[in-house]
Enzyme design. Structure first.
Site, mmCIF file in Angstrom:
data_model
loop_
_atom_site.group_PDB
_atom_site.id
_atom_site.type_symbol
_atom_site.label_atom_id
_atom_site.label_comp_id
_atom_site.label_asym_id
_atom_site.label_seq_id
_atom_site.Cartn_x
_atom_site.Cartn_y
_atom_site.Cartn_z
ATOM 1 C CG HIS A 175 -2.064 -1.012 0.943
ATOM 2 N ND1 HIS A 175 -2.067 -2.251 1.536
ATOM 3 C CD2 HIS A 175 -3.131 -0.972 0.134
ATOM 4 C CE1 HIS A 175 -3.115 -2.923 1.101
ATOM 5 N NE2 HIS A 175 -3.780 -2.171 0.255
ATOM 6 C CB CYS A 233 -9.771 -1.976 -9.246
ATOM 7 S SG CYS A 233 -10.320 -2.941 -7.860
HETATM 8 C C1 PEP Z 1 -6.379 -5.344 -4.594
HETATM 9 O O1 PEP Z 1 -6.241 -6.097 -3.631
HETATM 10 O O2 PEP Z 1 -6.078 -5.660 -5.753
HETATM 11 C C2 PEP Z 1 -6.905 -3.976 -4.406
HETATM 12 C C3 PEP Z 1 -7.239 -3.230 -5.426
HETATM 13 O O3 PEP Z 1 -7.027 -3.496 -3.152
HETATM 14 P P1 PEP Z 1 -5.844 -3.070 -2.171
HETATM 15 O O4 PEP Z 1 -4.596 -2.912 -2.985
HETATM 16 O O5 PEP Z 1 -6.288 -1.793 -1.538
HETATM 17 O O6 PEP Z 1 -5.772 -4.187 -1.191
#
Ligand code: PEP
Ligand code: MG
Length: 576
Positions: free
Chosen positions: A194, A508
């Site tokens: 993140h 996404c």
């Molecule tokens: C994912 O897990 O691909 C996602 C889009 O969410 P995050 O990166 O916030 O966990």
């Protein structure tokens, strides 16, 4: 002496700056005893470092202005006084002269002695002043370690800072960027953490997994980082800097070329429209998404509203943030994800259990929301109120079972009913969807799909959970493979189930914005992508060169391929 370290390019862009090591230099102490002949030179080194530290403090003091100037000046004066204190300095010189300690080791010993005295004090205020000792000693240590040339020092004094650290939490990145840090070099970390995602959103160049960074870079070294190629050049030469300037010019040229695509449709050569949405974390992302012709916001990660703070954002604050987001998109659909705190996003809010042994498999996402229904209620109310200003979809993270979605939907309806009876104008209809990011949800999707209006595939987590590879663990970076046959099978299955049930399916995760995967995803049947707005034009440029029908014909071969290597071969065939 110039040297180059390499790591992963986590957030593009180049930056030239002075290294600022997060680990104070006192941790790197040379403990070997000094030879007699070196004593005087060592004492001289220390004298120079102390004098340099005092000069630095003086410069800092002269730069002070604004409301806090007086208080800060008092601290600086206290530090200057400590540096002038004979008790402190004589003790250190004696350690060098008599004890044959090197200057840094002597400073460390003196620090430990002084800290022990402060720690023995009853008065909590005085006890806390031991931090001042640390600051002063660290400043001198930094001076000792500095080995740059005068020329380099001149240049360094004119550029900003590059943070060099082991890790950095997402919550620490925003203040870093706000304080003018130009870039970040981490000795660990991964491209899909993140922190990396947020760095891209903040346009803060970042290199991860530059393993030797902390051992080889010193405070104040001049460093040039390239977030695209994962390169850290320490003590760059004039040629490096010229290369940096020319790459900057190239980036401007490329930006201009791509800018021409801002208002062009995204459509394959055989006429199939592909929808490109944007992932957003900040108002700047929203503005960029709109300017580049995104179809809407495909993922708004609300947890960033919850980071960097002690108390939780209330309904009104959340409502204002979501409303501005919806207004910012001027009538285009906005997908707001409910809170996905947990694992690496845990913060000072106190919401997340910090004693979980396996936080990635713990109380995260919808699990946390359902355990704290008052929290989810506040968030759903805020989102629903924003739905009065434009089309809003609600997305739920970390779903594994239909029951979770049934519970969230029930709460959503209750919130809508309460808001309407209190006179709020909210949308008549709102769509509720789930992130498909846990293999169980993907495998059992056909049984769950009737509880969903749409789905969003989260490949960042889907890859992590399918392959049992921690997405943040740089030691396993080579195993974190979006091209693993199991991942491709899950993707193809998820897309097919959603399409059969006539539900919109968007991807996404970071894969969506990586143009190396665009053809593959279209081959697997995907038509909706959501990515950081900075990647939108490149992906559009790629899509517009592809032929969907031809790519789709390769899907069976892709899904039959038993290894990554064979998958790569099919991908190469797809390119020809
Ligand atoms: C994912 O897990 O691909 C996602 C889009 O969410 P995050 O990166 O916030 O966990
Ligand atoms: Mg996720």
């Amino acid at each position: 002496m110039r040297f180059v370290l390499t790591g992963g390019g986590a957030s593009r862009g180049m930056a030239l700056g002075r290294a600022r090591l997060e680990h104070p230099s006192r941790y790197l102490i040379d403990e070997r005893p000094l030879g007699e002949a070196d004593v005087e030179a060592e004492i001289e080194r220390l004298r120079r470092a102390i004098a340099a530290a005092r000069d630095e403090l003086q410069v800092l003091r002269e730069k002070l202005h604004g409301t806090m100037a007086r208080e800060v000046a008092e601290f600086i004066d206290a530090h200057s006084l400590m540096l002038a204190d004979r008790e402190l300095t004589t003790g250190v010189y004696d350690l060098i002269r008599i004890g044959r300690y090197r200057a840094s080791a002597a400073l460390k010993m003196q620090r430990d002695r002084l800290v022990a005295v402060f720690e023995a004090m009853d008065d909590p205020y005085l006890r806390s002043r031991k931090e001042d000792v640390d600051h002063v000693i660290a400043r001198v240590q930094a001076g000792l370690m500095r080995e740059s040339s005068t020329e380099e020092r001149k240049l360094a004094s004119r550029v900003g800072e590059i943070l060099v650290s082991d890790t950095v939490a997402p919550s620490e990145l925003v203040p870093l960027a706000e304080h003018g840090v130009l870039g970040v070099v981490l000795s660990s970390g991964s491209l899909v953490s993140h922190s990396a995602i947020l760095a891209r959103s903040l346009h803060l160049p970042m290199i991860v997994a530059a393993h030797a960074a902390l051992a080889h870079i010193q405070d104040d070294d001049l460093v040039l980082i390239d977030g695209e190629y994962g390169e850290v050049v320490v003590h760059p030469t004039a040629q490096d800097i010229a290369r940096y300037r020319s790459r900057q010019r190239e980036a401007v040229q490329q930006g201009k070329r791509l800018a021409l695509l801002a208002n062009v449709a995204t459509c394959t050569r055989d006429g199939v429209p592909i929808a490109l949405y944007a992932n957003a974390e900040s108002p700047a992302d929203v503005a960029q998404a709109r300017a580049l012709g995104a179809e809407g916001i495909g993922l708004y990660r609300t947890e960033f509203l919850f980071l960097q703070r002690r108390e939780l954002p209330g309904e009104e604050e959340q409502f204002l943030a979501y409303r501005d987001l919806v207004l910012g998109m001027g009538g285009l659909p906005v997908t707001i994800r409910t809170l996905d705190l947990g694992a690496d996003k845990a913060d000072s809010s106190g919401l997340v259990l910090d004693d979980e042994e396996n936080p990635a498999l713990g109380v995260r996402g919808v699990r946390l929301s359902l355990r704290q229904p008052q929290l989810l209620t506040i968030q759903l109310r805020a989102i629903l109120r924003a739905s009065g200003y434009g089309p809003v979809r609600v997305l739920v993270p970390m779903v594994t079972a239909a029951e979770e979605m049934i519970s969230v939907r029930r709460m959503l309806h209750e919130c809508a009913r309460d808001l309407r009876s209190a006179g709020h104008e909210i949308a008549d209809q709102f769509e509720l969807g789930a992130m498909i990011e846990v293999p169980a949800a993907a495998i059992a999707l056909s049984g769950m799909i009737r509880t969903l209006d749409f789905i969003a595939i989260g490949t960042n987590d889907l890859v992590q959970y399918t392959l049992a590879v921690d997405r943040n663990n740089d030691q396993l970076a080579n195993l974190y493979d979006p091209l693993h046959p199991a991942v491709l099978k899950l993707l193809a299955h998820t897309i097919a189930v959603a399409q059969r049930a006539k539900r919109r399916v968007k991807l996404c995760g970071e894969m969506a914005g990586d143009k190396r995967y665009t053809a593959l995803l279209i081959a697997l049947g995907l038509t909706d992508f959501s990515m950081h707005p900075g990647q939108l034009l490149e992906v559009r440029e790629t899509v517009n060169t592809l032929d969907r029908a031809a790519l789709r014909a390769h899907a069976p071969a892709l899904l039959r391929a038993p290894t990554r290597e064979r998958i790569q071969r099919v991908l190469e065939r797809m390119r020809t």
